[in-house]
Design an enzyme around this catalytic site. Structure first.
Site, PDB file in Angstrom:
ATOM      1  N   THR A 161       0.830  -1.198   0.000  1.00 25.03           N
ATOM      2  CA  THR A 161       0.000   0.000   0.000  1.00 25.03           C
ATOM      3  C   THR A 161       0.865   1.248   0.000  1.00 25.03           C
ATOM      4  O   THR A 161       1.727   1.424   0.870  1.00 25.03           O
ATOM      5  CB  THR A 161      -0.903   0.004   1.248  1.00 25.03           C
ATOM      6  OG1 THR A 161      -1.697  -1.190   1.245  1.00 25.03           O
ATOM      7  CG2 THR A 161      -1.799   1.226   1.271  1.00 25.03           C
ATOM      8  N   GLU A 162       0.672   2.105  -0.986  1.00 22.26           N
ATOM      9  CA  GLU A 162       1.409   3.373  -1.113  1.00 22.26           C
ATOM     10  C   GLU A 162       2.919   3.166  -1.026  1.00 22.26           C
ATOM     11  O   GLU A 162       3.662   4.017  -0.530  1.00 22.26           O
ATOM     12  CB  GLU A 162       0.945   4.358  -0.044  1.00 22.26           C
ATOM     13  CG  GLU A 162      -0.562   4.621  -0.036  1.00 22.26           C
ATOM     14  CD  GLU A 162      -1.092   5.192  -1.342  1.00 22.26           C
ATOM     15  OE1 GLU A 162      -0.325   5.898  -2.020  1.00 22.26           O
ATOM     16  OE2 GLU A 162      -2.249   4.939  -1.686  1.00 22.26           O
TER      17      GLU A 162
END
Length: 917
Positions: A161-162
């Site tokens: 994530t990110e």
């Protein structure tokens, strides 16, 4: 920041390096939380936003890239799509999925497209304190399954994530078998032994071989953020890529910048349309995807990335850390509240677990960011609650509180009255000891159905569900398996309280060795009468009327499911096979058929009125489930109309349930008792972290000694564990080629451990004669659980030749035991077997777990077995790596917990939305 001069640049400028360039795009949409307390997900907003972005961005941009891939063979892109994005695409705009499928197919020949894995819910679970990161692993597995379901792939590269990254995350990702991970560039990464390292280097994770590719933030943001007010031409951008200092440059963007964040009139589509042509003017630029990077740098001396767990990097905000999510007290407290619920919510499972996983989505705490300036503007843009920080904080807090209350309510209901789950099946595999002292003596497996029952009983018992099993008392079979005489069995039978196991006894089938031996109509009639007249009423009364029935196969249908419907008992009926029997009505004397007449699917048997058992079961079930998605679709789509495979009555009722949205597909998962590290029958137990080929060689020699095969530890063993069924399993195809195959392939051996259908010995005798004539290269053995499991451990390949297949479990068990799987491309095998391709042979990545053939004939089977033996003649080093990968992927894909969770969701639906425990 990388300098961007504005002059014209000659194609002949010198001094350029030879960088590898990766163009990576992230696609994500969260399921936003509803502002109202009585609703969980904000369906209206989620639909509206997805449709808007699909129209402006996803569809036109994906079509554009598909065209570019077709016109520019050297141009490549990498996509990572969250599970919540894919789920919304399926719900709101399925065309997006179709375009992605076309895209990956268009780029397959030149390896121009790579899809990555990530967490399904785009979550913060990698930051949980749990050192094993179990929920992180679970969400990655869910994503991997979704990618395989939609696109038929199992990615080998990963993005968190990110782009969150630290040493612990890298360890987990490497342990899950990935070869590459993307991360965000940060200044403290670029030192090696106190010497500067190029910001565009390819790195290796600390303590592992995992390749780490950092994103070039400056060049990426030139397009994704600065383009609207400081546009750059494709020619300029290609020039800056060509002159980077380093080995590789990862250019990463939110996909939504194309058309959504940056509108078409700003020239963003024109930029991407012209970029491949501009890149082609710089021959030193080589576009490569992450798996190619991993291959190129696999043996290179790469600098090491060392980012401590407390200083996680990410691509969010200026700080490139986790402050965008955890930077203020409110964010941190809510994050910890969500994390603290993991143990309790997993004990509950079902819909509440799905809700909790939605809460782990990173966007919900990202909306609460308080910083001012450029970062705040980004947070404000994505906030669906009018830009307010207080509003999303209030909503998230309320959803957490409500979920905690629901979990507590679950616990109260759990300690109140339990709903009984009555599992009705003519056959079972080994049962967990928690089901009572009688459990270890009960087994009557005739196929994969028995193993599913075993796994269900194991998983449901562990979760505290009050499960009662009803099955045939195959006394002679149980005595033989337990090595008991009549007196010993009688002592067990009458001195042990059966508790959760209800044996249906009758002299009609007591001496049968399987559920389908002897006169199956008489067996079915006795089975159904005793269950309707006694067992259902007894178990239901003990639970004050609270009961759900889970019926399996045609024999557990008929009068049983008609009675359940008539008396208001919810039924889940699992269709393991579409075969049915027509049970003459006169055999069911003793059941009050008048009371259930309207629920019976009537048919004829030899001129007299009968009950179509399978059609009646499907008709009366509240929900049906198939054990494979493909086979369900084949029935609905009118496959096999030219063969007497699917009875018209069954097809009719399946279609009715399908179009009523009452048909599900849940893939079978073997019990953990079937894993080679747990199997008591092996000479040497092993798992994917052990020397697999070495262990399998030892088991092979033991298997050869016990079955009469020529002892040869280097033999390539093909193992047939399926019943000898000429209608479904293709045993006649196998009989035609078995001896010629081992004659031509001197290093091959074949083992068959199986029984005929219903005690029929026709094919057992044929295979016995073939085995004798082979002089130790082929063996036939009647089914014995210990020999069969040892065969899996000895086998190089587990094979079959099914004409059709609802699910099939031999491929799953074979993969779990470290064997490839070979079978026809139909039904369940279409769902589960993927062709084995290796990077060393030109594939973009190592993928697949076996070999498929399409034509139902001897040539097709020979072709597939030949592909298999070619692989198994490879060097031990090559095979060891692939077999370990296959074993790990099978454990993740066929995780029993996932199967149990899907069944529990159906049970809870049948129980009025209430938990069973």
């Amino acid at each position: 920041m990388e300098s961007r001069s504005r002059g014209n640049h000659s194609d002949k400028e010198r001094g350029f390096h030879m960088p590898l360039a990766t163009f990576y795009f992230q696609l994500h949409q969260p399921f936003r939380l509803h502002p109202d307390r009585d609703k969980f997900l904000w369906d209206e907003s989620n639909r509206e936003i997805f449709l808007k972005v699909a129209e402006k961005c996803y569809l036109p941009a994906l079509h554009m890239f598909t065209d570019l891939i077709s016109h520019y063979p050297a141009f490549k892109i990498t996509l990572s799509m969250s599970g919540t994005f894919l789920e919304q695409a399926e719900l709101y705009r399925p065309e997006v999925i179709k375009v992605l499928q076309v895209m990956i197919e268009s780029g397959r020949k030149n390896q121009q497209i790579e899809f990555l894995d990530e967490t399904y819910y785009h979550s913060l679970t990698s930051l949980f304190a749990d050192p094993e990161k179990q929920e992180f692993r679970d969400q990655v597995t869910l994503h991997r399954e979704k990618m395989h379901e939609l696109f038929g792939i199992l990615p080998t590269s990963f993005r968190n994530t990110e782009l969150m990254y630290n040493n612990q995350i890298a360890d987990i990702v490497a342990d899950m078998g990935y070869q590459t991970i993307l991360c965000e560039k940060r200044d403290d990464m670029f030192m090696a032994r106190n010497r500067p390292v190029s910001p565009n280097a390819v790195f290796r994770a600390k303590g592992s071989n995992l390749i780490v590719i950092p994103r070039n933030r400056e060049l990426s943001d030139d397009i994704a953020f600065r383009f609207p007010h400081d546009p750059v031409s494709p020619r300029e951008y290609a020039f800056h890529i060509a002159k980077i200092d380093g080995e590789a440059v990862l250019l990463g963007y939110d996909f939504e910048h194309i058309g959504e964040h940056i509108w078409e009139e700003k020239g963003i589509f024109n930029f991407w349309n012209r970029l491949p042509e501009a890149l082609a003017k710089y021959p030193n630029i080589v576009v490569a995807n992450p798996s190619e990077m991993a291959e190129r740098f696999h043996d290179a001396d790469c600098p090491e990335v060392d980012i401590h767990d407390l200083s996680t990097s990410s691509w969010a905000d200026k700080g490139r850390d986790t402050f965008g999510w955890l930077g203020n007290a409110t964010q941190y407290d809510l994050f910890k509240d969500i994390e603290s619920m993991e143990t309790d919510v997993k004990r509950v499972g079902g819909e509440l677990l799905t809700r909790w996983r939605h809460l782990t989505t990173s966007d919900h705490v990202y909306f609460l960011h308080e910083n001012i300036g450029e970062d705040h503007a980004v947070h404000f843009y994505f906030n669906p609650y009018g830009g307010s920080i207080a509003r999303p904080a209030q909503i998230l807090t309320r959803k957490i509180d409500d979920l905690q209350l629901l979990i507590k309510r679950f616990e109260i209901l759990k300690h109140g009255g339990k709903t009984a789950l009555l599992m009705i099946t003519p056959e079972t595999g080994r049962l967990p000891h928690d089901m009572g002292a009688l459990a270890k003596y009960i087994t009557g497996k005739s196929g994969g159905q028995g193993e599913v029952i075993s796994a269900l009983c194991e998983g449901l018992t562990e979760r505290g569900i009050d499960i009662h099993l009803v099955t045939l008392n195959l006394k002679k079979r149980f005595q033989r398996e337990s090595q008991m005489d009549e007196r010993q069995w009688r002592e067990i039978r009458y001195k042990i309280d059966p508790e959760k196991i209800h044996l249906v006894s009758s002299a009609i089938f007591a001496d049968n060795l399987s559920a389908y031996a002897g006169d199956v109509l008489l067996t079915a009639a006795e089975f159904q009468k005793l269950i309707v007249n006694n067992i259902i009423k007894e178990v239901r009364a003990k639970h004050e009327g609270r009961m759900i029935i889970h019926s399996h196969d045609w024999m557990a249908g008929g009068a049983i499911t008609a009675y359940a419907k008539a008396t208001g008992i919810p039924v889940l009926h699992t269709v393991h096979n579409v075969f049915t029997e027509h049970l003459p009505v006169h055999l069911l004397r003793g059941i009050n058929l008048i009371n259930i007449a309207e629920y019976i699917f009537l048919s004829e048997y030899e001129g007299e009125q009968a009950i179509d058992c399978q059609a009646t079961a499907i008709k009366n079930a509240t929900v049906i489930n198939f054990v494979g998605k493909r086979f369900l679709e084949e029935i609905v789509d009118d496959y096999f109309l030219d063969r007497p495979i699917v009875p018209p009555s069954v097809r009719q009722e399946v279609k009715a349930k399908y179009y009523q949205d009452s048909a599900r597909a849940i893939i079978n998962a073997p019990s953990h008792m079937m894993y080679p590290e747990n199997c008591e029958y092996l000479l040497r137990k092993y798992g994917p972290d052990d020397p697999v080929i070495e262990a399998k060689r030892e088991n092979l020699v033991e298997f050869q000694k016990r079955t009469g095969l020529r002892v040869d530890p280097d033999a390539i063993l093909f193992f047939w564990p399926s019943r000898l069924d000429p209608v479904q399993k293709g045993v006649e195809l196998f009989e035609h080629i078995a001896h010629p195959f081992v004659t031509i392939n001197s290093d091959a051996q074949i083992a068959i451990v199986a029984d005929g259908v219903g005690g029929d010995r026709t094919h057992a005798d044929i295979l016995g004669r073939i085995a004798v004539a082979s002089h130790g290269k082929i063996t036939y053995q009647p089914f014995n659980e210990g020999i069969s499991l040892l065969g899996y451990a000895a086998a190089n390949d587990v094979f079959g030749a099914s004409l059709y297949e609802p699910c099939g479990q031999i491929d799953q068990i074979g993969n779990i035991f470290g064997a490839t799987a070979t079978n026809r491309d139909t039904g369940g095998y279409h769902d589960k077997i993927r062709e084995l391709y290796l990077k060393r042979d030109g594939s973009p990545q190592d993928v697949g777990n076996g070999f498929l053939f399409r034509d139902y004939d001897t040539g097709g089977l020979w072709f597939a077995l030949n592909k298999s033996i070619t692989f198994h003649r490879r060097s031990p080093k090559v095979r060891e790596r692939q077999i370990k990968r296959i074993m790990r992927e099978a454990r993740e894909k066929y995780d029993q917990r996932n199967m149990i969770a899907e069944y529990i969701r159906i049970y809870e639906k049948l129980n009025g939305g209430k938990p069973l425990t």
